[in-house]
Design a protein around this motif. Structure first.
Motif, PDB file in Angstrom:
ATOM      1  N   SER A   1      49.265  52.573  32.173  1.00  0.00           N
ATOM      2  CA  SER A   1      49.505  51.249  32.170  1.00  0.00           C
ATOM      3  C   SER A   1      50.904  51.028  31.872  1.00  0.00           C
ATOM      4  O   SER A   1      51.480  51.661  30.884  1.00  0.00           O
ATOM      5  CB  SER A   1      48.506  50.513  31.313  1.00  0.00           C
ATOM      6  OG  SER A   1      48.531  50.597  29.938  1.00  0.00           O
TER       7      SER A   1
ATOM      8  N   ASP B   1      40.247  41.761  31.678  1.00  0.00           N
ATOM      9  CA  ASP B   1      41.757  41.687  31.436  1.00  0.00           C
ATOM     10  C   ASP B   1      42.628  42.729  31.491  1.00  0.00           C
ATOM     11  O   ASP B   1      41.880  44.023  31.447  1.00  0.00           O
ATOM     12  CB  ASP B   1      41.909  41.335  29.866  1.00  0.00           C
ATOM     13  CG  ASP B   1      41.139  40.079  29.475  1.00  0.00           C
ATOM     14  OD1 ASP B   1      41.453  39.108  29.968  1.00  0.00           O
ATOM     15  OD2 ASP B   1      40.238  40.071  28.379  1.00  0.00           O
TER      16      ASP B   1
ATOM     17  N   ASP C   1      47.990  41.982  30.930  1.00  0.00           N
ATOM     18  CA  ASP C   1      48.309  40.343  30.447  1.00  0.00           C
ATOM     19  C   ASP C   1      47.143  39.396  30.523  1.00  0.00           C
ATOM     20  O   ASP C   1      46.047  40.130  30.340  1.00  0.00           O
ATOM     21  CB  ASP C   1      49.434  39.776  31.424  1.00  0.00           C
ATOM     22  CG  ASP C   1      49.032  39.898  32.938  1.00  0.00           C
ATOM     23  OD1 ASP C   1      47.780  39.922  33.189  1.00  0.00           O
ATOM     24  OD2 ASP C   1      50.091  39.762  33.810  1.00  0.00           O
ATOM     25  N   THR C   2      47.528  38.200  30.479  1.00  0.00           N
ATOM     26  CA  THR C   2      46.321  37.149  30.001  1.00  0.00           C
ATOM     27  C   THR C   2      45.624  36.779  31.489  1.00  0.00           C
ATOM     28  O   THR C   2      44.742  36.199  31.471  1.00  0.00           O
ATOM     29  CB  THR C   2      46.608  36.009  29.317  1.00  0.00           C
ATOM     30  OG1 THR C   2      47.870  35.442  30.053  1.00  0.00           O
ATOM     31  CG2 THR C   2      47.073  36.558  27.785  1.00  0.00           C
ATOM     32  N   VAL C   3      46.267  37.101  32.593  1.00  0.00           N
ATOM     33  CA  VAL C   3      45.734  36.927  33.912  1.00  0.00           C
ATOM     34  C   VAL C   3      44.544  37.546  34.131  1.00  0.00           C
ATOM     35  O   VAL C   3      44.611  38.985  34.245  1.00  0.00           O
ATOM     36  CB  VAL C   3      46.813  36.880  35.088  1.00  0.00           C
ATOM     37  CG1 VAL C   3      46.392  36.482  36.298  1.00  0.00           C
ATOM     38  CG2 VAL C   3      48.112  36.131  34.572  1.00  0.00           C
ATOM     39  N   GLU C   4      43.473  36.966  34.446  1.00  0.00           N
ATOM     40  CA  GLU C   4      42.198  37.690  34.635  1.00  0.00           C
ATOM     41  C   GLU C   4      42.080  38.364  36.271  1.00  0.00           C
ATOM     42  O   GLU C   4      42.516  37.494  37.027  1.00  0.00           O
ATOM     43  CB  GLU C   4      40.842  36.942  34.264  1.00  0.00           C
ATOM     44  CG  GLU C   4      40.858  36.929  32.713  1.00  0.00           C
ATOM     45  CD  GLU C   4      39.588  36.083  32.666  1.00  0.00           C
ATOM     46  OE1 GLU C   4      39.138  35.004  33.213  1.00  0.00           O
ATOM     47  OE2 GLU C   4      38.782  36.498  31.473  1.00  0.00           O
ATOM     48  N   THR C   5      41.265  39.271  36.113  1.00  0.00           N
ATOM     49  CA  THR C   5      40.935  39.747  37.815  1.00  0.00           C
ATOM     50  C   THR C   5      40.328  38.783  38.338  1.00  0.00           C
ATOM     51  O   THR C   5      39.550  37.616  37.781  1.00  0.00           O
ATOM     52  CB  THR C   5      40.148  41.033  37.694  1.00  0.00           C
ATOM     53  OG1 THR C   5      39.066  40.791  37.008  1.00  0.00           O
ATOM     54  CG2 THR C   5      40.758  42.282  37.221  1.00  0.00           C
TER      55      THR C   5
ATOM     56  N   HIS D   1      48.779  47.106  40.636  1.00  0.00           N
ATOM     57  CA  HIS D   1      48.186  45.585  40.413  1.00  0.00           C
ATOM     58  C   HIS D   1      49.023  45.073  39.142  1.00  0.00           C
ATOM     59  O   HIS D   1      48.820  45.358  38.086  1.00  0.00           O
ATOM     60  CB  HIS D   1      46.586  45.030  40.329  1.00  0.00           C
ATOM     61  CG  HIS D   1      46.692  43.888  40.705  1.00  0.00           C
ATOM     62  ND1 HIS D   1      46.769  42.969  39.962  1.00  0.00           N
ATOM     63  CD2 HIS D   1      46.175  43.133  41.796  1.00  0.00           C
ATOM     64  CE1 HIS D   1      46.470  41.718  40.230  1.00  0.00           C
ATOM     65  NE2 HIS D   1      46.252  41.781  41.341  1.00  0.00           N
ATOM     66  N   PRO D   2      49.823  44.012  39.242  1.00  0.00           N
ATOM     67  CA  PRO D   2      50.722  43.355  38.407  1.00  0.00           C
ATOM     68  C   PRO D   2      49.882  42.912  37.210  1.00  0.00           C
ATOM     69  O   PRO D   2      50.345  42.874  36.026  1.00  0.00           O
ATOM     70  CB  PRO D   2      51.494  42.444  38.813  1.00  0.00           C
ATOM     71  CG  PRO D   2      51.019  42.091  40.036  1.00  0.00           C
ATOM     72  CD  PRO D   2      50.431  43.282  40.762  1.00  0.00           C
ATOM     73  N   HIS D   3      48.583  42.392  37.302  1.00  0.00           N
ATOM     74  CA  HIS D   3      47.718  42.025  36.264  1.00  0.00           C
ATOM     75  C   HIS D   3      46.592  42.869  35.808  1.00  0.00           C
ATOM     76  O   HIS D   3      45.740  42.608  34.937  1.00  0.00           O
ATOM     77  CB  HIS D   3      47.236  40.655  36.720  1.00  0.00           C
ATOM     78  CG  HIS D   3      48.198  39.664  36.899  1.00  0.00           C
ATOM     79  ND1 HIS D   3      49.205  39.116  36.208  1.00  0.00           N
ATOM     80  CD2 HIS D   3      48.394  39.114  38.113  1.00  0.00           C
ATOM     81  CE1 HIS D   3      50.015  38.079  37.003  1.00  0.00           C
ATOM     82  NE2 HIS D   3      49.409  37.921  38.015  1.00  0.00           N
ATOM     83  N   GLU D   4      46.667  44.083  36.519  1.00  0.00           N
ATOM     84  CA  GLU D   4      45.669  45.214  35.884  1.00  0.00           C
ATOM     85  C   GLU D   4      46.408  46.127  35.102  1.00  0.00           C
ATOM     86  O   GLU D   4      46.554  45.964  33.856  1.00  0.00           O
ATOM     87  CB  GLU D   4      44.898  45.594  37.102  1.00  0.00           C
ATOM     88  CG  GLU D   4      44.052  44.539  37.826  1.00  0.00           C
ATOM     89  CD  GLU D   4      43.088  45.059  38.876  1.00  0.00           C
ATOM     90  OE1 GLU D   4      42.150  46.027  38.819  1.00  0.00           O
ATOM     91  OE2 GLU D   4      43.074  44.481  39.889  1.00  0.00           O
TER      92      GLU D   4
ATOM     93  N   GLY E   1      49.432  47.484  36.102  1.00  0.00           N
ATOM     94  CA  GLY E   1      50.751  47.141  35.966  1.00  0.00           C
ATOM     95  C   GLY E   1      51.825  48.259  36.534  1.00  0.00           C
ATOM     96  O   GLY E   1      53.036  48.083  36.237  1.00  0.00           O
TER      97      GLY E   1
END
Lengths: 370, 167
Positions: free
Chosen positions: A77, A102, A105-109, A144-147, A149
């Motif tokens: 990661s 999570d 970051d703080t953006v959830e899937t 994925h940028p929010h998984e 990254g």
């Protein structure tokens, strides 16, 4: 004649040592000499052999072990804190115990993390079936940028600078070179070994487990299609969740919403008939993979049963198998009794495979936490 | 001020574009692929222009219905599959795999679909009793007259692939 015999003998002696047939980028087959040992896959005959292993990624013991290391590897990661196992936890049959997960970051899937079980027989991955192999699938949460990254290629560069990984890649793939393609190949190899075939239900199919009366009644309701004219009560679950694997590769709109917020496969195809259509997931270990549905909206099996029994929402793309699926003449829904729902849940609990949830071959292999 | 208006107009235009993109619906098609000389991607219009065939058959509801559509043999002929005079020799080891958009799949051997072998006509139906197919089953469904269970009456057909059995 003697010459031919000699070649035959040499072939018999040497070929098994030559490792695996690999395909080059140009599609030409080449043998790469490695001392890797084929990984034996063991599963019941009734599961069938329609398995999904790409020709250029046969399972080896070394490849599977490397994949297991990588599955639990936080270096994959961007912030060195998330591994595949962060959202796919063995105790929950490699699902997450929350609706959305999570990442770095703080953006959830946007969809619920799926259980990783018996993937060997899956041919289209994700809730919408968009990836055709585990190799292709693994690259997506990695990048994925929010998984996680970090693209597999960038992760490969990081791994190249570690003391252990070049050696592990050499053992698995014949050279020290770490590439993104090899990273996802090894992860896919490990994931293909996540076979669950020892639940009470499997033992019942083998004739070594006798279900309780409650489980037996639940099994009959699960398997039977409702037929009020023949006075057969049923829930018809087995129509889509049946067979010894408890998994059929199907994609249906299961009536969660008339107007779905997440349009499912329609987002990929643009077809109105695909609106709100998602994978019919495996029911193996279903008692430990809460919350349920693509958006994790149900936290208990009771809520799931209530949905299928009484709250199917009509829409143009609703699955035909859930239309007028009823236990009452001229009825619209199943209307299962409270007792019937309890019996079905007792049967669903028979699908828990504790040996899978605690299998030491699937645990975190790292001796020191990263 | 004018600049600001221009910005607002631009944003509105963007919103309108994204709205029309989300509304855009793809026209459903059926793909015919595999061991064929002319792979096809057929729309409803294409199928309406082909020779229409009507059959009567009993569905799961136990009632006889009239189905209208195109014979699979005609579709395979158009795609250049080995049926008719070419259905002999090694071509006898070919099958047709029919796929639904819901993931369900069924197979037919080619002789089961060939009028030189059988009088039973399997069709790709787009109408039932003069109406479009019921919701969730259309636009196309295979109808196999005379079969005791309609398990091969696969609905929402999306792809048909001719393959050799490899053993």
């Amino acid at each position: 004649m003697q010459g031919k015999l000699f070649i035959a003998v040499i072939s018999i002696l040497v070929l098994p040592l030559m490792g695996n047939l690999l395909l080059t980028g140009k599609g030409r087959p080449v043998y790469i000499v490695t001392d890797s040992i084929p990984y034996p896959l063991v599963y019941p005959v009734s599961f069938g052999n329609r398995i999904n292993i790409p020709a250029d990624n046969p399972l080896t013991r070394e490849g599977v072990f490397l994949g297991r290391m990588l599955f639990y590897e936080r270096l994959l990661s961007a912030n060195n804190r998330i591994s595949c196992a962060s959202c796919h936890k063995q105790a929950f049959a490699f699902a997450d115990n929350k609706a959305f997960s999570d990442g770095i970051d703080t953006v959830e899937t946007t969809r619920n993390a799926m259980s990783l079980t018996n993937l060997l027989w899956v041919r289209h991955f994700f809730w919408d079936g968009r990836a055709n192999s585990l190799e292709e699938q693994a690259a997506i949460p990695l990048s994925h940028p929010h998984e996680m990254g970090l693209s597999p290629d960038k992760a490969a560069i990081k791994l190249q600078h570690t003391p252990d990984y070049p050696r592990l890649f050499r053992a698995a793939f014949g050279s020290d070179s770490i590439t993104g393609a090899r990273v996802v190949k090894a992860i896919a190899q490990f994931e293909r070994t996540l076979i669950s075939a020892n639940s009470s239900y499997d033992q019942y199919l083998k004739g070594v487990y006798t279900p309780t009366p409650e489980e037996s009644r639940g099994m009959a309701l699960f398997m039977n299609n409702p037929s009020p004219e023949r006075k057969i009560r049923g829930a018809g679950c087995g129509h889509c969740h049946g067979g010894p694997k408890l998994y059929l590769e199907l994609f249906h709109n299961n009536g969660l919403d008339s107007i779905p917020k997440d349009r499912g496969i329609e987002q990929l195809t643009g077809l109105a008939t695909d609106r709100g259509r998602f994978r019919v997931p495996t029911l193996r270990n279903i008692a430990v993979t809460a919350p349920y549905m693509h958006d994790g909206r149900f936290t208990t099996l009771e809520q799931v049963l209530d949905h299928y029994s009484d709250h199917i929402q009509e829409s143009a793309s609703l699955s035909p198998v859930l239309r007028n699926n009823t236990n009452e003449p001229g009825g619209k829904s199943l209307h299962l009794t409270g007792e019937e729902k309890k019996d079905i849940i007792a049967f669903l609990q028979m699908l828990t495979d504790s040996a899978f949830l605690t299998n030491p071959d699937f645990t975190n292999p790292h001796t020191h936490p990263h | 001020m004018q600049q600001k208006h221009r910005h607002i107009l631009f944003v509105l235009l963007l919103l309108l574009c994204s709205y029309s993109v989300t509304l855009a619906q793809t026209v459903p098609t059926i793909k015919v692929e595999g061991e064929v000389t002319h792979p096809l991607s057929l729309t409803g219009q294409d199928l309406a222009a082909m020779k229409r065939t009507e059959v009567s058959a009993t569905d799961r509801d136990g009632k006889e219905h009239h189905y209208t559509g195109v014979a699979l043999a005609d579709i395979l002929q158009q795609a250049g599959a080995t049926i008719g005079s070419q259905l002999r020799g090694e071509n006898m080891a070919k099958y047709l795999l029919v796929k639904s958009s819901d993931g369900y799949e069924v197979v037919f051997s080619l002789p089961e679909l060939d009028t030189a072998f059988t009088n039973r006509i399997v069709i790709l139906a787009d109408q039932q009793d003069g109406q479009p197919l019921p919701q969730g089953k259309g636009p196309w469904r295979i109808v196999v007259p005379g079969e005791k269970r309609p398990a091969r009456w696969i609905w929402q057909v999306s792809t048909m692939v001719v393959r050799f059995a490899k053993e």
